[in-house]
Enzyme design. Sequence first.
Site, PDB file in Angstrom:
ATOM      1  N   ARG A  55      10.105  -0.886  -4.532  1.00  0.00           N
ATOM      2  CA  ARG A  55       8.852  -0.927  -5.304  1.00  0.00           C
ATOM      3  C   ARG A  55       8.781   0.337  -6.159  1.00  0.00           C
ATOM      4  O   ARG A  55       8.687   1.455  -5.628  1.00  0.00           O
ATOM      5  CB  ARG A  55       7.638  -1.026  -4.368  1.00  0.00           C
ATOM      6  CG  ARG A  55       7.691  -2.318  -3.540  1.00  0.00           C
ATOM      7  CD  ARG A  55       6.350  -2.861  -3.179  1.00  0.00           C
ATOM      8  NE  ARG A  55       5.527  -3.248  -4.287  1.00  0.00           N
ATOM      9  CZ  ARG A  55       4.212  -3.465  -4.165  1.00  0.00           C
ATOM     10  NH1 ARG A  55       3.616  -3.298  -3.012  1.00  0.00           N
ATOM     11  NH2 ARG A  55       3.497  -3.833  -5.216  1.00  0.00           N
ATOM     12  N   GLN A 104      -5.455  -8.890  -2.217  1.00  0.00           N
ATOM     13  CA  GLN A 104      -5.544  -7.877  -1.158  1.00  0.00           C
ATOM     14  C   GLN A 104      -6.999  -7.600  -0.785  1.00  0.00           C
ATOM     15  O   GLN A 104      -7.302  -7.293   0.365  1.00  0.00           O
ATOM     16  CB  GLN A 104      -4.885  -6.561  -1.609  1.00  0.00           C
ATOM     17  CG  GLN A 104      -3.381  -6.600  -1.735  1.00  0.00           C
ATOM     18  CD  GLN A 104      -2.944  -6.951  -3.132  1.00  0.00           C
ATOM     19  OE1 GLN A 104      -3.644  -7.638  -3.877  1.00  0.00           O
ATOM     20  NE2 GLN A 104      -1.754  -6.502  -3.510  1.00  0.00           N
ATOM     21  N   GLY A 159       0.865  -1.177   0.000  1.00  0.00           N
ATOM     22  CA  GLY A 159       0.000   0.000   0.000  1.00  0.00           C
ATOM     23  C   GLY A 159       0.905   1.231   0.000  1.00  0.00           C
ATOM     24  O   GLY A 159       1.827   1.332   0.822  1.00  0.00           O
ATOM     25  N   ASP A 163      -1.465   4.488  -6.328  1.00  0.00           N
ATOM     26  CA  ASP A 163      -0.037   4.380  -6.013  1.00  0.00           C
ATOM     27  C   ASP A 163       0.735   5.557  -6.568  1.00  0.00           C
ATOM     28  O   ASP A 163       1.780   5.934  -6.040  1.00  0.00           O
ATOM     29  CB  ASP A 163       0.518   3.067  -6.552  1.00  0.00           C
ATOM     30  CG  ASP A 163      -0.115   1.919  -5.788  1.00  0.00           C
ATOM     31  OD1 ASP A 163      -1.248   1.534  -6.135  1.00  0.00           O
ATOM     32  OD2 ASP A 163       0.496   1.458  -4.814  1.00  0.00           O
TER      33      ASP A 163
END
Length: 353
Positions: free
Chosen positions: A88, A195, A46, A236
């Site tokens: 990430r 998720q 997240g 994101d």
Amino acid sequence: MVKAVEWVDDKVRILDQSKLPLEVEYIDCTDYQMVADTIRTLKIRGAPAIGIAAAMALALAAQDIKASSFDEFLDRLKPVINTLISTRPTAVNIQWAMNRMEHMLNQNRDRDVETLKKLLIQEAKAILEEDIEVNKAIGLWGAQFIKDGDTVLTHCNAGALATGGYGTATAPILVAKEQGKNIRVIADETRPVLQGARLTTWELMQAGIPVTLITDNSAGALMRKGEIDLCIVGTDRTVRNGDVANKIGTYSVAVLAKENGIPFYVAAPLSSIDFSIPSGDMIPIEERPPEEVTLIRGQRIAPEGVDVINMAFDVTPAKYVTAIITEKGAFRPRDIRKLVIPGINLSDIMIKQ
Ligand code: MRU
């Protein structure tokens, strides 16, 4: 309230989301590499949550650095920053958090190294606390779009677990409930890491919100039957023209919503908005290991050696987005770039119901 990440006794405590909802286990990270590994392996995930975890990881790494000057101290931190950013690539929040930590250091460059180490811990804790307040503000702005009796579809997990607390996409839902509105959530399971099935349903059930789990490919049929009133997702990385990167499958939900005349909202803290990128085509999209698709909880479900595409995120063009809900208000995607214009009066461009 469930806490995805916390600074406890000079360690970074991370709730291992890979084990949820079957086991609630915490990992106490004693060095930054451990935190980097939990981010890489989705034990914490997240966008806002990984930004907070990275800030805490940097503070942790700083405690072991021996340096006799500010420049030497910063030089030693640089490889740590680069390692954390590389964990990430799609979510902009790690980069955002690193910029903020570095900016704070530069503002205090006259202080001694031991003081700087303490300031890094303070700043990381502040990022966590502020994130919760930001989410509550998103909740207040976003709840105006939810009517009594509405059913909200969400994709992936943009709840407390994905943030410092309260969530981004879940915040308007929680506020709407606090306002006494009767609401229901439909959660996409969100293949391949699930998720939605594992995390969003778990969180919402604990919060007392009625939630129904569906397979990702059910969303269109339910929209067509008139069973979904609005969609709210997280992001994101949202960019200057209002294009939105979010969990793979978000684009399909947005296109289906438009086709069915259903509003599609994106809850986006400013920490997730990358004003340096003009269009979604330039957002790096993370590709993850094929095993996330071919195995479920270690159990093979596809032939050994099959070719796999596993993009973790997709980009939803701004034209599918009804509004982007930030802590400063809700805006049309085309107006997002205006948020950084000095002296702009935000109430001139804000959407109000
Ligand atoms: O791969 P993940 O689980 O880190 O992806 C998370 C998402 O796509 C969320 O929907 C997004 O980060 C928003 S979190 C508030």
